[in-house]
Design an enzyme around this catalytic site. Structure first.
Site, PDB file in Angstrom:
ATOM      1  N   GLU A  50      15.768  73.066  29.658  1.00  0.00           N
ATOM      2  CA  GLU A  50      16.398  71.756  29.717  1.00  0.00           C
ATOM      3  C   GLU A  50      17.143  71.749  31.044  1.00  0.00           C
ATOM      4  O   GLU A  50      18.149  72.443  31.212  1.00  0.00           O
ATOM      5  CB  GLU A  50      17.324  71.576  28.508  1.00  0.00           C
ATOM      6  CG  GLU A  50      17.578  70.133  28.158  1.00  0.00           C
ATOM      7  CD  GLU A  50      18.772  69.575  28.896  1.00  0.00           C
ATOM      8  OE1 GLU A  50      19.904  69.750  28.427  1.00  0.00           O
ATOM      9  OE2 GLU A  50      18.550  68.985  29.968  1.00  0.00           O
ATOM     10  N   SER A  76      20.084  74.464  35.953  1.00  0.00           N
ATOM     11  CA  SER A  76      19.487  73.765  37.093  1.00  0.00           C
ATOM     12  C   SER A  76      17.973  73.922  37.108  1.00  0.00           C
ATOM     13  O   SER A  76      17.416  74.901  36.605  1.00  0.00           O
ATOM     14  CB  SER A  76      20.046  74.318  38.404  1.00  0.00           C
ATOM     15  OG  SER A  76      19.516  75.617  38.636  1.00  0.00           O
ATOM     16  N   THR A  77      17.328  72.928  37.712  1.00  0.00           N
ATOM     17  CA  THR A  77      15.869  72.961  37.834  1.00  0.00           C
ATOM     18  C   THR A  77      15.415  74.180  38.626  1.00  0.00           C
ATOM     19  O   THR A  77      14.411  74.808  38.295  1.00  0.00           O
ATOM     20  CB  THR A  77      15.376  71.659  38.493  1.00  0.00           C
ATOM     21  OG1 THR A  77      15.574  70.592  37.564  1.00  0.00           O
ATOM     22  CG2 THR A  77      13.906  71.722  38.846  1.00  0.00           C
ATOM     23  N   GLU A  78      16.152  74.546  39.644  1.00  0.00           N
ATOM     24  CA  GLU A  78      15.744  75.678  40.476  1.00  0.00           C
ATOM     25  C   GLU A  78      15.746  76.981  39.694  1.00  0.00           C
ATOM     26  O   GLU A  78      14.810  77.772  39.779  1.00  0.00           O
ATOM     27  CB  GLU A  78      16.649  75.789  41.707  1.00  0.00           C
ATOM     28  CG  GLU A  78      16.175  76.805  42.738  1.00  0.00           C
ATOM     29  CD  GLU A  78      14.668  76.785  42.962  1.00  0.00           C
ATOM     30  OE1 GLU A  78      14.094  75.701  43.188  1.00  0.00           O
ATOM     31  OE2 GLU A  78      14.038  77.882  42.889  1.00  0.00           O
ATOM     32  N   LYS A  92      24.132  84.141  26.470  1.00  0.00           N
ATOM     33  CA  LYS A  92      24.989  84.340  27.622  1.00  0.00           C
ATOM     34  C   LYS A  92      25.606  82.997  28.022  1.00  0.00           C
ATOM     35  O   LYS A  92      24.910  82.119  28.518  1.00  0.00           O
ATOM     36  CB  LYS A  92      24.236  84.935  28.807  1.00  0.00           C
ATOM     37  CG  LYS A  92      25.243  85.390  29.894  1.00  0.00           C
ATOM     38  CD  LYS A  92      24.658  85.507  31.271  1.00  0.00           C
ATOM     39  CE  LYS A  92      24.734  84.228  32.074  1.00  0.00           C
ATOM     40  NZ  LYS A  92      26.107  83.859  32.461  1.00  0.00           N
ATOM     41  N   CYS A 132      23.560  66.553  32.653  1.00  0.00           N
ATOM     42  CA  CYS A 132      22.172  66.517  33.130  1.00  0.00           C
ATOM     43  C   CYS A 132      21.573  65.130  32.977  1.00  0.00           C
ATOM     44  O   CYS A 132      20.766  64.697  33.784  1.00  0.00           O
ATOM     45  CB  CYS A 132      21.335  67.545  32.381  1.00  0.00           C
ATOM     46  SG  CYS A 132      21.648  67.520  30.610  1.00  0.00           S
ATOM     47  N   GLU A 180      20.008  65.671  42.404  1.00  0.00           N
ATOM     48  CA  GLU A 180      21.112  65.689  41.449  1.00  0.00           C
ATOM     49  C   GLU A 180      22.389  66.187  42.117  1.00  0.00           C
ATOM     50  O   GLU A 180      22.389  67.208  42.779  1.00  0.00           O
ATOM     51  CB  GLU A 180      20.751  66.610  40.283  1.00  0.00           C
ATOM     52  CG  GLU A 180      21.704  66.517  39.120  1.00  0.00           C
ATOM     53  CD  GLU A 180      21.281  67.443  37.979  1.00  0.00           C
ATOM     54  OE1 GLU A 180      20.784  68.545  38.278  1.00  0.00           O
ATOM     55  OE2 GLU A 180      21.462  67.062  36.822  1.00  0.00           O
TER      56      GLU A 180
END
Lengths: 499, 287
Positions: free
Chosen positions: A275, A254-256, A201, A309, A406
Site C-alpha cells: 500500500e 513509499s512507492t520507492e 516493525k 497516502c 507525492e
C-alpha cells in the site's frame, strides 16, 4: 485537451488571517500515559533486550524533546523473532480454534477501548498529529479493525473464497509513521483472524503505541510469539522482509521502497501486498455544494498534516468557479489552527520529522521556481519542533512535478479543467491510483466520474472516510492488495482447490 | 494417378484482431516427437509484443465496455466454434503431446467445457466480489471489482490446449484484454484457437496470441509499463520467473506466480481475483 489557464490570486486578499475568536488552550494532560525511559523488543510474549545493546532516541515532533528510547533490532534479533513466530504458528496458535481466535481479538479491541485515552495521548506525543484526530479517528478505527476482524476469524468458510482456506504462516509487516496504531491494526487484525502469526516493525519515529500494544497483548492473553514487535530504522525492515522464514510480506509506505521490496521478493514464494503513495485528485465541479466542497478539500489535504497516502493533494476545480472557490478555500485555510498537538483546539499539528520537513520545503520551493503561485496563511509557527504552514500552490499544470509527485505534507496543488472528460483525464494522469474525491450535486455525474477513475477509493461529496469493513488500496503504482472488508482477508489466506 | 499433396497451413499469430506473421518475419522450425517436420512457427519480436500490448490497451477499452451478459454470449460463441473444430484440435493435440487420439478428444472436450464455464462467470463475478459496506454515519460505501486492464499471460509449455484455456480465460471473463504467449514447443493448438478467436465477436485487440521463445519475450512483457497484470502461470524456469518479477517491480505491476509456486491453486483465487482491482466508492447521503 485544451490548456487550462492558470488561476491567479486576487491581489486584494490580505496576507494575514481575518480576525478569529481567541480560544483558551484546551490541553490534554499527558499524565494518563506513563512512558518508560526505554523499550526493548517484544518477542515471544516478553520484552527482550536487543542483542547489540543499541537503542535510538525518539523525539516529540512538536517540541523536539526526547520522548523515549527504542531498541535497534539486530539481524540476530530479527532471526529470533521470525523463528518465534514460526514456532507459535505451528504450535500454540494452530491449537487455538477459530472461535477462540475471535474471542482473543475481541479482547484486544475491548482492552484498547478501555485504555484508549492512554493510546490517544501517547500517539499524539509520538506522532505530532492533533489530539482531535487521534481521539476521533486513529484510535477508534484501530479498535474497530480488531473488532471487525475478530468476527471473521470463525467464519472464513463463509467469506466467499472458492475452496478451503488456510493461514499463510508467518507475516512480516512493516508500517509507516503517519497512522502508527491504525496501521498496526490494519496489519495485525486480519493476519491474526486468519490464523497467522506476525513480526511487525513500526516506523522508527513512531514506535510508542506499538510497544504499548505489546502490553495489551499481554493483558489479552495472546499466546506467546503470535505477535512480535521489533523496532529500528529501515535496515531492520529490509532484513525482516528478506528473511527466508517469512511467508508473507505486507508493507505500507513509499512507492520507492515498495519497488525495492517487490524486487527483493522476486523468485521467492512469499506473498506480497503493498500500500504505497498517492497523488489524490479532489475534483470540484461547478455544481458542487461549495461550502461542503471547501471543507472537503481542506479535510482532504490538511488532515494529518497531509501525511496521508490518500490525501487529496490536487484540487482539480472547474474553471468557471476556480477563482471564487480558491478565494473561499484560502479564507477557510486561514482559520486553521496550527499548534500544540495536545491542545484540543488544534487543527494542524507538527510534521513528523525534520527529514520530512526538509523534503516538503524543498518540493514547495522547487514548485515555486517552476512557476507555481504560492500562498500560505500568515500564521506564526512555533520555534521548537517541526512545523509547516498549510500551503496552496496554484497555476500548476498537469506536467509539473508538483502535480505528479507525492509531497506528503500540507501542500495543495491546484489545477483547473473545463469538461468532465478533462477532469477524469487529469485525475488519472499520475503513476498512482489510490484515492480521489468528486464534488457535484448531480448524482449521475458523480457515478459517471467514479466509474472512470483509476482509483482504488473514490469519495463522492466527502473525503478521508475510512471503515474496517470498507476495502482500501490502490491501482497501479499505489500498490496491490486491499485492506479492510473481505478483500482484506485474501492476503492472509491460502485457498485450496476443491477437487 | 498422382497422389494429392496436402495444403499445409501457415502458422500465424493473432494481433489486433488480425492473423499476422511476426513483423520481424522470423520463424522457428517445429518438429514432431518422431523428428519429422511439423511447420514453421512465427517467432515474435519485441516489436510484436509492443504492438500487441498497444492493441490490447484499445481492446481492453472495447471489451470492458461490452455489457457483461454480452461478454458471456461472446465467450460461449468461442466455445461453439471450438466445438466445430474438435477434430482438428484433437489431431493437433495428439500430435503435439504424443498422446492417443482418444485422450486428445477427451482433453478437447474438457477444454471446450472449461470455456463454457468461464463464459458463465462474466456477469456473476461482480456479484460475488461486490459488497455494500456497513459504514456508520450519513454515508454509503460499496466496493466492487473492476477489470485490471491489460493482462500478459504465459501459457504452459506442456499442456497445449487445456493449459492455454486456463491461461487466457480468467483474464478475459474478468473483462481484461489479453496478450498471451503460447506454448513454445507445442503451439499448434493455440494457433488454431487464435484463428477461432479472430472470427468470434471479440473486439480487435481483446485477445492477442503470440508465438515465440519464452526466454526472449517474457522479459519484454514484464518490463512493459502498459501491462497491468503479469501472469507467469505457465513459466517453468525459476530463473525466468524471477527475472520477470524483478522487471515488473519497476512499475509495481501485479504478478501472478508460476503454477508450480502456487498453493495448489487451480480454478481458485487466480480465476476470480487475479485480474480485477477493487474499487470502493463512498457517497454522502442526505437531503
Amino acid at each position: 485537451m485544451s490548456k487550462a489557464s492558470p488561476t491567479t490570486i486576487p491581489a486584494s486578499l490580505p496576507a494575514s488571517p481575518p480576525a478569529v475568536w481567541e480560544y483558551a488552550p484546551a490541553l490534554e494532560s499527558s499524565d494518563v500515559v506513563s512512558i518508560a525511559p526505554s523499550y526493548d523488543l517484544f518477542i515471544d510474549g516478553e520484552m527482550q533486550a536487543p542483542s547489540s545493546g543499541e537503542y535510538f532516541t525518539s523525539l516529540n515532533p512538536a517540541t523536539g524533546e526526547s520522548v523515549t528510547q527504542f531498541a535497534h533490532a539486530s539481524v540476530e534479533d530479527v532471526d529470533r523473532a521470525v523463528a518465534t513466530a514460526r514456532r507459535a504458528f505451528e504450535g500454540a496458535w494452530s491449537a487455538v480454534s477459530p472461535a477462540e481466535r475471535a474471542k482473543c481479538l475481541f479482547r484486544i479491541a475491548r482492552l484498547l477501548s478501555e485504555r484508549s485515552k492512554e493510546f490517544v495521548v501517547a500517539e499524539t506525543i509520538d506522532n505530532g498529529k492533533p489530539i482531535r484526530e487521534t481521539r476521533d479517528v486513529d484510535i477508534p478505527l484501530a479498535i474497530g479493525h480488531f473488532a471487525y476482524y475478530a468476527g471473521w476469524a470463525d467464519k472464513l468458510e463463509w467469506a466467499g473464497f472458492p475452496g478451503a482456506t488456510r493461514p499463510v504462516g508467518v507475516a512480516a509487516q512493516v508500517i509507516p509513521w503517519n497512522f502508527p496504531l491504525l496501521m498496526l491494526a490494519w496489519k495485525v487484525a486480519p493476519a491474526l483472524a486468519c490464523g497467522n502469526t506476525v513480526v511487525l516493525k513500526p516506523a522508527e519515529t513512531t514506535s510508542l503505541t506499538a510497544l504499548l500494544f505489546a502490553d495489551v497483548c499481554r493483558q489479552a492473553g495472546v499466546p506467546d510469539g503470535v505477535v512480535n514487535i521489533i523496532t529500528g530504522p529501515g535496515d531492520v525492515g529490509r532484513t525482516l522482509v528478506a528473511h527466508p522464514g517469512v511467508d508473507k510480506v505486507a508493507f505500507t509506505g513509499s512507492t520507492e521502497v515498495g519497488r525495492q521490496i517487490a524486487r527483493a521478493l522476486a523468485g521467492t514464494r512469499k506473498r506480497l501486498t503493498l500500500e504505497l503513495g498517492g497523488k489524490g485528485a479532489n475534483i470540484v465541479f461547478d455544481d458542487a455544494a461549495v461550502d461542503e466542497a471547501v471543507e472537503g478539500v481542506v479535510r482532504g489535504i490538511f488532515f494529518n498534516q497531509g501525511h496521508v497516502c490518500c490525501a487529496g493533494s490536487r484540487l482539480v476545480v472547474q474553471e468557471s468557479i476556480a477563482e471564487e472557490f480558491l478565494s473561499r478555500l484560502q479564507s477557510r485555510t486561514s482559520l486553521l489552527r496550527v499548534g500544540n498537538p495536545l491542545d484540543k483546539n488544534t487543527d494542524v499539528g507538527a510534521i513528523n520529522s525534520s527529514e520530512q520537513l526538509s523534503r516538503i520545503a524543498r518540493m514547495c520551493d522547487a514548485a515555486e521556481s517552476a512557476g507555481a503561485v504560492r500562498w500560505s496563511p500568515g500564521i506564526a509557527l512555533p520555534d521548537e519542533g517541526n512545523w509547516f504552514a498549510p500551503t496552496i500552490l496554484s497555476g500548476v499544470s498537469t506536467s509539473d512535478r508538483i502535480a505528479r509527485e507525492e509531497v506528503f505534507g500540507p501542500v495543495l496543488s491546484v489545477v483547473t479543467f473545463r469538461t468532465p472528460e478533462e477532469a477524469v483525464s487529469i485525475a488519472n494522469a499520475t503513476p498512482y491510483g489510490l484515492a480521489c474525491g468528486v464534488w457535484t450535486d448531480k448524482g449521475a455525474k458523480a457515478a459517471w466520474v467514479a466509474d472512470r477513475l483509476s482509483s482504488g477509493v473514490v469519495w463522492t461529496n466527502t473525503y478521508n472516510l475510512f471503515d474496517p469493513s470498507s476495502p482500501f488500496g490502490g491501482f497501479r503504482e499505489s500498490g496491490y492488495g486491499r485492506e479492510g472488508g473481505v478483500p482484506g482477508l485474501e492476503a492472509y489466506l491460502n485457498v485450496e482447490e476443491t477437487p | 494417378m498422382t497422389l494429392r499433396a496436402a495444403v499445409p497451413k501457415t502458422a500465424l499469430m493473432l494481433v489486433n484482431g488480425r492473423l499476422t506473421q511476426s513483423e520481424s518475419t522470423r520463424t522457428y522450425e517445429l518438429s514432431l516427437p518422431d523428428g519429422s517436420f511439423a511447420g514453421n512457427v512465427c517467432q515474435a519480436s519485441r516489436k510484436d509484443v509492443r504492438d500487441a500490448v498497444r492493441a490490447a490497451r484499445a481492446g481492453y477499452k472495447a471489451w470492458s465496455g461490452v455489457p457483461a451478459a454480452q461478454r458471456t454470449r461472446t465467450l460461449y460463441r468461442v466455445a461453439e466454434l471450438l466445438e466445430e473444430r474438435t477434430g482438428v484440435l484433437a489431431e493437433e493435440v495428439a500430435r503435439a503431446e504424443g498422446i492417443s487420439r482418444e485422450s486428445a478428444n477427451t482433453q478437447v472436450g474438457e477444454a471446450i467445457d472449461r470455456v463454457v464455464w468461464f463464459a458463465g462467470w462474466c456477469d456473476k463475478m461482480v456479484q460475488v466480489l461486490s459488497s455494500t459496506n456497513p459504514v456508520p454515519g450519513p454515508y454509503s460505501s460499496s466496493s466492487g471489482p473492476v477489470p485490471a486492464g491489460v493482462a500478459a499471460v504465459v501459457a504452459p509449455n506442456q499442456s497445449s490446449l487445456l493449459g492455454l484455456v486456463d491461461a487466457v480465460l480468467p483474464a478475459l471473463s474478468s473483462g481484461c484484454s489479453v496478450v498471451a504467449l503460447a506454448s513454445e514447443d507445442r503451439p499448434f493448438p493455440a494457433i488454431t484457437v487464435a484463428e477461432v478467436l479472430a472470427t468470434a465477436d471479440l473486439p480487435p485487440g481483446a485477445v492477442n496470441v503470440l508465438t515465440g521463445v519464452a526466454g526472449e519475450l517474457v522479459p519484454v512483457l514484464a518490463a512493459h509499463a502498459d501491462v497491468d497484470v503479469l501472469d507467469l502461470w505457465g513459466v517453468e524456469s525459476s530463473d525466468l520467473a524471477r527475472e520477470a518479477e524483478v522487471l515488473a517491480a519497476e512499475t509495481l505491476t501485479r504478478v501472478l506466480p508460476p503454477h508450480h509456486r502456487t498453493h495448489r491453486e487451480g480454478r481458485s483465487s487466480r480465476t476470480l481475483r487475479g485480474f480485477v482491482e477493487t474499487r470502493t466508492v463512498w457517497s454522502s447521503v442526505g437531503k
